[in-house]
Enzyme design. Sequence first.
Site, PDB file in Angstrom:
ATOM      1  N   HIS A 152       0.874  -1.237   0.032  1.00 14.41           N
ATOM      2  CA  HIS A 152       0.012   0.080  -0.044  1.00 14.41           C
ATOM      3  C   HIS A 152       0.949   1.349   0.076  1.00 14.41           C
ATOM      4  O   HIS A 152       2.018   1.211   0.490  1.00 14.41           O
ATOM      5  CB  HIS A 152      -1.099  -0.037   1.160  1.00 14.41           C
ATOM      6  CG  HIS A 152      -0.382  -0.017   2.470  1.00 14.41           C
ATOM      7  ND1 HIS A 152       0.345  -1.211   3.015  1.00 14.41           N
ATOM      8  CD2 HIS A 152      -0.275   0.863   3.650  1.00 14.41           C
ATOM      9  CE1 HIS A 152       0.804  -0.965   4.130  1.00 14.41           C
ATOM     10  NE2 HIS A 152       0.704   0.178   4.574  1.00 14.41           N
TER      11      HIS A 152
ATOM     12  N   HIS B   8       0.883   5.510   0.986  1.00  6.31           N
ATOM     13  CA  HIS B   8       0.266   6.295   1.779  1.00  6.31           C
ATOM     14  C   HIS B   8       0.491   7.730   1.042  1.00  6.31           C
ATOM     15  O   HIS B   8       1.438   7.797   0.601  1.00  6.31           O
ATOM     16  CB  HIS B   8       1.171   6.467   3.172  1.00  6.31           C
ATOM     17  CG  HIS B   8       0.960   5.313   3.929  1.00  6.31           C
ATOM     18  ND1 HIS B   8       0.098   5.313   5.120  1.00  6.31           N
ATOM     19  CD2 HIS B   8       1.549   4.202   4.138  1.00  6.31           C
ATOM     20  CE1 HIS B   8       0.213   4.239   5.735  1.00  6.31           C
ATOM     21  NE2 HIS B   8       1.218   3.417   5.005  1.00  6.31           N
TER      22      HIS B   8
END
Length: 136
Positions: free
Chosen positions: A99, A101
Amino acid sequence: MNDCIFCKIAAGQIPSATVYEDETFRVILDMNQAIAGHMLILPKEHYADLYELPEDTAAAAMRLAKKLAHAAAATMDLDGLNILQNNGEAAGQSVMHYHLHVLPRRRGDDTFPVWNERTASSEELTQTAETIRKGL
């Protein structure tokens, strides 16, 4: 993966504050907001980390991060923005699903990321660069 919370969120099986979605990604607001507008770009396919992420998906994630950066800058009072990816536990990755950010920033917000800088000698820099080049 059946037990991956980010897989479940990306698939819509767990409710989230979704900012954006397409066939490859779901972008959500992190429920542990480092700062208002802290977003996570989640691939819908499971990749544990950057090492597993296909190059075309990595490139698409960065294009999406740029799109989100423009959207945040146009709609929020920002002074800057961080794009951050923690890869592996030692780097702070707590969910083993790749992922990215996206963190809107404001002057004086005292929000992570911060690190202690140290000056490296030119010899150390040369040796480190040579070591990394061996892996290319």
